[in-house]
Design a protein around this motif. Structure first.
Motif, PDB file in Angstrom:
ATOM      1  N   GLN A  37       0.829  -1.205   0.000  1.00 23.01           N
ATOM      2  CA  GLN A  37       0.000   0.000   0.000  1.00 23.01           C
ATOM      3  C   GLN A  37       0.864   1.256   0.000  1.00 23.01           C
ATOM      4  OE1 GLN A  37      -0.250  -2.463   2.266  1.00 23.01           O
ATOM      5  NE2 GLN A  37      -2.295  -3.329   2.067  1.00 23.01           N
ATOM      6  N   SER A  38       1.897   1.246   0.827  1.00 22.26           N
ATOM      7  CA  SER A  38       2.788   2.406   0.893  1.00 22.26           C
ATOM      8  C   SER A  38       3.543   2.577  -0.414  1.00 22.26           C
ATOM      9  CB  SER A  38       3.788   2.246   2.043  1.00 22.26           C
ATOM     10  OG  SER A  38       3.132   2.241   3.276  1.00 22.26           O
ATOM     11  N   ASN A  39       3.984   1.475  -0.968  1.00 21.88           N
ATOM     12  CA  ASN A  39       4.724   1.520  -2.235  1.00 21.88           C
ATOM     13  C   ASN A  39       3.841   2.072  -3.349  1.00 21.88           C
ATOM     14  OD1 ASN A  39       7.188   1.143  -3.531  1.00 21.88           O
ATOM     15  ND2 ASN A  39       6.591  -0.863  -4.291  1.00 21.88           N
ATOM     16  N   ALA A  40       2.574   1.643  -3.390  1.00 21.57           N
ATOM     17  CA  ALA A  40       1.635   2.156  -4.405  1.00 21.57           C
ATOM     18  C   ALA A  40       1.390   3.650  -4.189  1.00 21.57           C
ATOM     19  CB  ALA A  40       0.325   1.385  -4.350  1.00 21.57           C
ATOM     20  N   TRP A  41       1.245   4.048  -2.925  1.00 13.55           N
ATOM     21  CA  TRP A  41       1.052   5.464  -2.614  1.00 13.55           C
ATOM     22  C   TRP A  41       2.237   6.288  -3.113  1.00 13.55           C
ATOM     23  CZ3 TRP A  41       4.213   8.278   0.801  1.00 13.55           C
ATOM     24  CH2 TRP A  41       3.818   9.603   1.017  1.00 13.55           C
ATOM     25  N   PHE A  42       3.453   5.836  -2.819  1.00 11.56           N
ATOM     26  CA  PHE A  42       4.598   6.620  -3.251  1.00 11.56           C
ATOM     27  C   PHE A  42       4.713   6.626  -4.779  1.00 11.56           C
ATOM     28  CE2 PHE A  42       8.886   7.940  -4.151  1.00 11.56           C
ATOM     29  CZ  PHE A  42       8.956   9.075  -3.358  1.00 11.56           C
ATOM     30  N   GLY A  43       4.308   5.551  -5.428  1.00 10.45           N
ATOM     31  CA  GLY A  43       4.290   5.550  -6.890  1.00 10.45           C
ATOM     32  C   GLY A  43       3.386   6.645  -7.437  1.00 10.45           C
ATOM     33  N   ARG A  44       2.232   6.848  -6.808  1.00  8.24           N
ATOM     34  CA  ARG A  44       1.329   7.917  -7.231  1.00  8.24           C
ATOM     35  C   ARG A  44       1.964   9.290  -6.984  1.00  8.24           C
ATOM     36  NH1 ARG A  44      -1.559  11.397  -4.672  1.00  8.24           N
ATOM     37  NH2 ARG A  44      -1.495  10.332  -2.668  1.00  8.24           N
ATOM     38  N   VAL A  45       2.573   9.447  -5.802  1.00  6.83           N
ATOM     39  CA  VAL A  45       3.229  10.716  -5.448  1.00  6.83           C
ATOM     40  C   VAL A  45       4.353  11.025  -6.441  1.00  6.83           C
ATOM     41  CG1 VAL A  45       4.755  11.741  -3.705  1.00  6.83           C
ATOM     42  CG2 VAL A  45       2.618  10.662  -3.011  1.00  6.83           C
ATOM     43  N   LYS A  46       5.106   9.995  -6.767  1.00  5.13           N
ATOM     44  CA  LYS A  46       6.210  10.162  -7.721  1.00  5.13           C
ATOM     45  C   LYS A  46       5.667  10.567  -9.096  1.00  5.13           C
ATOM     46  CE  LYS A  46      10.425   7.593  -8.689  1.00  5.13           C
ATOM     47  NZ  LYS A  46      11.081   6.294  -8.501  1.00  5.13           N
ATOM     48  N   GLY A  47       4.551   9.973  -9.485  1.00  6.11           N
ATOM     49  CA  GLY A  47       3.908  10.334 -10.751  1.00  6.11           C
ATOM     50  C   GLY A  47       3.421  11.771 -10.747  1.00  6.11           C
ATOM     51  N   ASP A  48       2.872  12.205  -9.603  1.00  8.23           N
ATOM     52  CA  ASP A  48       2.436  13.609  -9.478  1.00  8.23           C
ATOM     53  C   ASP A  48       3.621  14.544  -9.695  1.00  8.23           C
ATOM     54  OD1 ASP A  48      -0.130  12.788  -8.856  1.00  8.23           O
ATOM     55  OD2 ASP A  48       0.033  13.254  -6.714  1.00  8.23           O
ATOM     56  N   ARG A  49       4.744  14.186  -9.109  1.00  8.27           N
ATOM     57  CA  ARG A  49       5.932  15.048  -9.209  1.00  8.27           C
ATOM     58  C   ARG A  49       6.434  15.128 -10.648  1.00  8.27           C
ATOM     59  NH1 ARG A  49      11.302  14.187  -5.553  1.00  8.27           N
ATOM     60  NH2 ARG A  49      11.281  12.245  -6.674  1.00  8.27           N
ATOM     61  N   LYS A  50       6.267  14.067 -11.406  1.00  7.99           N
ATOM     62  CA  LYS A  50       6.701  14.096 -12.809  1.00  7.99           C
ATOM     63  C   LYS A  50       5.772  14.932 -13.678  1.00  7.99           C
ATOM     64  CE  LYS A  50       9.267   9.802 -13.020  1.00  7.99           C
ATOM     65  NZ  LYS A  50       9.410   8.499 -13.655  1.00  7.99           N
ATOM     66  N   LYS A  51       4.485  14.980 -13.314  1.00  5.66           N
ATOM     67  CA  LYS A  51       3.495  15.665 -14.148  1.00  5.66           C
ATOM     68  C   LYS A  51       3.241  17.119 -13.752  1.00  5.66           C
ATOM     69  CE  LYS A  51       0.868  11.769 -13.841  1.00  5.66           C
ATOM     70  NZ  LYS A  51      -0.385  11.141 -13.540  1.00  5.66           N
ATOM     71  N   ASP A  52       3.340  17.414 -12.471  1.00 13.00           N
ATOM     72  CA  ASP A  52       2.999  18.749 -11.988  1.00 13.00           C
ATOM     73  C   ASP A  52       4.176  19.710 -12.209  1.00 13.00           C
ATOM     74  OD1 ASP A  52       1.001  20.316 -10.062  1.00 13.00           O
ATOM     75  OD2 ASP A  52       3.063  20.813  -9.512  1.00 13.00           O
ATOM     76  N   PRO A  53       3.963  20.821 -12.920  1.00 13.97           N
ATOM     77  CA  PRO A  53       5.078  21.733 -13.213  1.00 13.97           C
ATOM     78  C   PRO A  53       5.802  22.278 -11.980  1.00 13.97           C
ATOM     79  CG  PRO A  53       3.218  22.223 -14.630  1.00 13.97           C
ATOM     80  CD  PRO A  53       2.738  21.220 -13.616  1.00 13.97           C
ATOM     81  N   LEU A  54       5.068  22.614 -10.910  1.00 15.15           N
ATOM     82  CA  LEU A  54       5.726  23.133  -9.704  1.00 15.15           C
ATOM     83  C   LEU A  54       6.580  22.060  -9.039  1.00 15.15           C
ATOM     84  CD1 LEU A  54       6.256  25.186  -7.434  1.00 15.15           C
ATOM     85  CD2 LEU A  54       4.127  24.385  -6.368  1.00 15.15           C
ATOM     86  N   LEU A  55       6.002  20.894  -8.822  1.00 12.40           N
ATOM     87  CA  LEU A  55       6.730  19.821  -8.141  1.00 12.40           C
ATOM     88  C   LEU A  55       7.924  19.360  -8.970  1.00 12.40           C
ATOM     89  CD1 LEU A  55       3.666  17.778  -6.845  1.00 12.40           C
ATOM     90  CD2 LEU A  55       4.968  19.577  -5.647  1.00 12.40           C
TER      91      LEU A  55
END
Length: 190
Positions: free
Chosen positions: A59-77
């Motif tokens: 569950q934690s690994n999947a959560w961090f995968g989503r967070v990592k994906g957000d960072r790749k897509k979001d211009p600020l992050l």
């Protein structure tokens, strides 16, 4: 989520909060530049701690995968991540002084400025006892592995109207605080 990783991430989050407060209160460009560098460096350590802690459960690994994906897509992050990489591994400045006043305090002081063609001027060289009253700093495009990342104009699908580092840090901290809350829930789940 490993509780030790969350504790470490909270420490890095607190460093980012301190850096953001310095961005709010600093009066010199040198202090602003230092605070911005502190912010982006702490953000990298923040992510690294959570990434390591997320390896403890699916569950934690999947959560961090989503967070990592957000960072790749979001211009600020993405910009904050790339600015951190450029600061840690590169030689180009990630921010520069910018304002409308220059004070030369001693004989022999020297400042070179140039127009960017859009009605703005940029200090390209300063030597001696040079002071910039009412200092601000401007973020610079950063380059990593041949790809350039301009300062962000958007975060979470919303246009960023104030692109000063203090405001970008504020926006990022809101996102990072949500990450902390989600990580706390993952710790409770085991």
């Amino acid at each position: 989520m490993d509780e030790r990783a969350l504790a470490k991430a909270l420490g890095k989050f607190n460093r980012m909060v301190t850096a953001q407060q310095k961005l709010e209160n600093s009066k010199s460009s040198d202090d602003l530049i230092s605070a911005w560098e502190d912010f982006v460096i702490a953000s990298g350590s923040f992510y690294a701690a959570l990434e390591q802690g997320a390896k403890t459960s699916p569950q934690s690994n999947a959560w961090f995968g989503r967070v990592k994906g957000d960072r790749k897509k979001d211009p600020l992050l993405q910009y904050i991540q790339q600015a951190r990489n450029a600061e840690e591994h590169g030689i180009e400045k990630i921010s520069k002084p910018s304002n409308s006043a220059i004070a030369l305090r001693s004989a022999g002081d020297e400042v070179h400025i140039s127009s960017n063609g859009n009605g703005n001027w940029e200090v390209t060289y300063a030597s001696g006892n040079v002071h910039f009253p009412n200092d601000e700093i401007s973020l610079q495009p950063v380059t990593n592995r041949g790809k350039s990342y301009p300062p962000p104009k958007e975060h979470a699908g919303v246009q960023i109207t104030d692109r000063r580092p203090r405001e970008l840090a504020h926006l990022a901290l809101r996102y990072f605080s949500t990450m902390i809350e989600e990580a706390k829930l993952l710790v409770q789940q085991g």
